[in-house]
Scaffold this motif. Sequence first.
Motif, PDB file in Angstrom:
ATOM      1  N   UNK A  20       1.306  -1.178   0.228  1.00 39.33           N
ATOM      2  CA  UNK A  20      -0.092  -0.221   0.524  1.00 39.33           C
ATOM      3  C   UNK A  20       0.639   1.292  -0.166  1.00 39.33           C
ATOM      4  N   UNK A  21       2.086   1.013   0.496  1.00 36.77           N
ATOM      5  CA  UNK A  21       2.510   2.612   1.130  1.00 36.77           C
ATOM      6  C   UNK A  21       3.632   2.765  -0.717  1.00 36.77           C
ATOM      7  N   UNK A  22       4.316   1.899  -1.092  1.00 41.26           N
ATOM      8  CA  UNK A  22       4.948   2.353  -2.290  1.00 41.26           C
ATOM      9  C   UNK A  22       4.542   1.777  -2.910  1.00 41.26           C
ATOM     10  N   UNK A  23       4.013   1.472  -3.326  1.00 40.50           N
ATOM     11  CA  UNK A  23       2.507   1.173  -4.529  1.00 40.50           C
ATOM     12  C   UNK A  23       1.320   1.418  -4.987  1.00 40.50           C
ATOM     13  N   UNK A  24       0.870   2.406  -3.728  1.00 43.72           N
ATOM     14  CA  UNK A  24       0.110   3.256  -3.982  1.00 43.72           C
ATOM     15  C   UNK A  24      -0.238   4.731  -3.344  1.00 43.72           C
ATOM     16  N   UNK A  25       0.512   4.523  -2.517  1.00 47.63           N
ATOM     17  CA  UNK A  25       0.669   5.883  -1.992  1.00 47.63           C
ATOM     18  C   UNK A  25       1.646   6.877  -2.202  1.00 47.63           C
ATOM     19  N   UNK A  26       3.242   6.778  -2.124  1.00 51.58           N
ATOM     20  CA  UNK A  26       4.054   6.843  -1.716  1.00 51.58           C
ATOM     21  C   UNK A  26       5.100   6.619  -3.868  1.00 51.58           C
ATOM     22  N   UNK A  27       5.165   7.836  -4.908  1.00 51.05           N
ATOM     23  CA  UNK A  27       5.600   6.804  -5.728  1.00 51.05           C
ATOM     24  C   UNK A  27       7.298   7.818  -6.614  1.00 51.05           C
ATOM     25  N   UNK A  28       7.516   8.598  -5.264  1.00 50.50           N
ATOM     26  CA  UNK A  28       8.663   9.413  -5.485  1.00 50.50           C
ATOM     27  C   UNK A  28       9.759   9.048  -4.722  1.00 50.50           C
ATOM     28  N   UNK A  29      10.845   8.965  -5.427  1.00 50.76           N
ATOM     29  CA  UNK A  29      11.385   7.988  -5.576  1.00 50.76           C
ATOM     30  C   UNK A  29      13.337   9.136  -4.054  1.00 50.76           C
ATOM     31  N   UNK A  30      13.502   9.979  -4.865  1.00 50.86           N
ATOM     32  CA  UNK A  30      14.491  11.220  -3.706  1.00 50.86           C
ATOM     33  C   UNK A  30      13.506  12.611  -3.719  1.00 50.86           C
ATOM     34  N   UNK A  31      13.675  13.056  -2.365  1.00 52.24           N
ATOM     35  CA  UNK A  31      13.915  14.262  -2.053  1.00 52.24           C
ATOM     36  C   UNK A  31      15.188  15.363  -1.735  1.00 52.24           C
ATOM     37  N   UNK A  32      15.613  15.864  -2.621  1.00 52.69           N
ATOM     38  CA  UNK A  32      16.815  16.527  -2.628  1.00 52.69           C
ATOM     39  C   UNK A  32      16.285  18.116  -2.147  1.00 52.69           C
ATOM     40  N   UNK A  33      17.121  17.663  -0.811  1.00 51.36           N
ATOM     41  CA  UNK A  33      16.854  19.300  -0.144  1.00 51.36           C
ATOM     42  C   UNK A  33      18.050  19.936   0.046  1.00 51.36           C
ATOM     43  N   UNK A  34      18.113  21.433   0.283  1.00 55.76           N
ATOM     44  CA  UNK A  34      19.278  22.560  -0.261  1.00 55.76           C
ATOM     45  C   UNK A  34      18.726  23.679   0.101  1.00 55.76           C
ATOM     46  N   UNK A  35      19.914  23.781   0.682  1.00 54.13           N
ATOM     47  CA  UNK A  35      19.689  25.388   1.503  1.00 54.13           C
ATOM     48  C   UNK A  35      19.140  26.683   0.340  1.00 54.13           C
ATOM     49  N   UNK A  36      18.498  27.365   0.945  1.00 51.58           N
ATOM     50  CA  UNK A  36      17.496  28.236   0.317  1.00 51.58           C
ATOM     51  C   UNK A  36      18.766  29.245  -0.143  1.00 51.58           C
ATOM     52  N   UNK A  37      19.136  29.869   0.790  1.00 49.82           N
ATOM     53  CA  UNK A  37      19.821  30.975   1.438  1.00 49.82           C
ATOM     54  C   UNK A  37      21.011  31.047   0.673  1.00 49.82           C
TER      55      UNK A  37
END
Length: 365
Positions: free
Chosen positions: A31-48
């Motif tokens: 359920x979690x990784x086939x029907x709900x979560x589809x992204x693989x990566x969230x790349x977080x960077x410093x907005x400043x």
Amino acid sequence: MFMTIFGILGCTAILITGFGMKDSLNGIIDNQYKKIIHYDIIGVYNPDASQKEKGDYDKAVNDIKGVKKKDNVYFESVTAKPKGVIDNQQITMMVPEHKNTFNDFVTLRNIDNGHKMKLKNDGVAITQKLAKLGHYKVGDHMNIQDKAGHKHKVRIAQITQMYAGHDVIMDSSYYQKAFDKKVKYNGKIINLKDRSDKNINKVSRDLNSQDAAMTAVQSNQSKTAINTILDGLDNIVLIIVLASSALSFVVLFTLTNINVSERTRELATLRVLGFYKRETVMYIYRETIILTIIGILVGFIGGYYLHQFIMSTLPPNNAMADMTLYWTNFAISTGLTLLFSFIVMLIMARKISKIDMLGALNSVD
């Protein structure tokens, strides 16, 4: 009669619970990784970071091969303390730039019917386990604390299915209303065509090598942890099955043996009157079969509630199990119980056939 029914009830209930535990935890993955979560990566960077550093980060994202979809997102770890919970709960807060296409990365599903939902602009969407912990309903308010220690009150507009982790998701307009500032996107949410662990790790390393990078959140991290639990659960389920099988066999054998031993003269009389061996065996065993079937049917009810109780209390505060019980659980549990009943019948048939009719009839009760 009651000893047989309760013994078989316990055996069947434990079997259903054992198989159901495995299915419930497997349901988290499905359920979690086939029907709900589809992204693989969230790349977080410093907005400043400097414009050059942010430009290099954007270039690194654009240079990734095999990107299926990507979008800007605001990503932050916040905390909340639901009513009745001792510890602060770690929550992932996300604000997508384009809420209409956010279901391509995380599908919001109604907890009652599983239908897809779109983000509303009058509140936040929180996950089902978080709502359960705090006894929240749609229309309630909750306080969340950001990384700077500031508390913000948000209105709950939607409750969505989620089996691992706590999430608070809102659109940019409500973020500005709740936090009194415009959202400053600090992440890239990415769907990859090649979803293997090797490729996800490679892309994460490439993003983290940039000067503006802060972290790369991988959706498969929780999946790996759950799979580790499932591997260990196989041995637990095996022990449960063996223990409940032994219980079934012992109950049926002991009670049937007592029944035969106490009715030796009656069985001998039947044989003398001309009953065949098969008829004599079924005379006793017809009762056992009926009581076994009654025990199995009552065990279905006991197994259902035992499974519900265990799977609602076993997962930690940030996880939720799939409570579905499949018909195969009931079928396999019934088949195993009937198999042990058949084995006991074969053993008892030999004992009944060896009864000394003359000695039994001459014995004094």
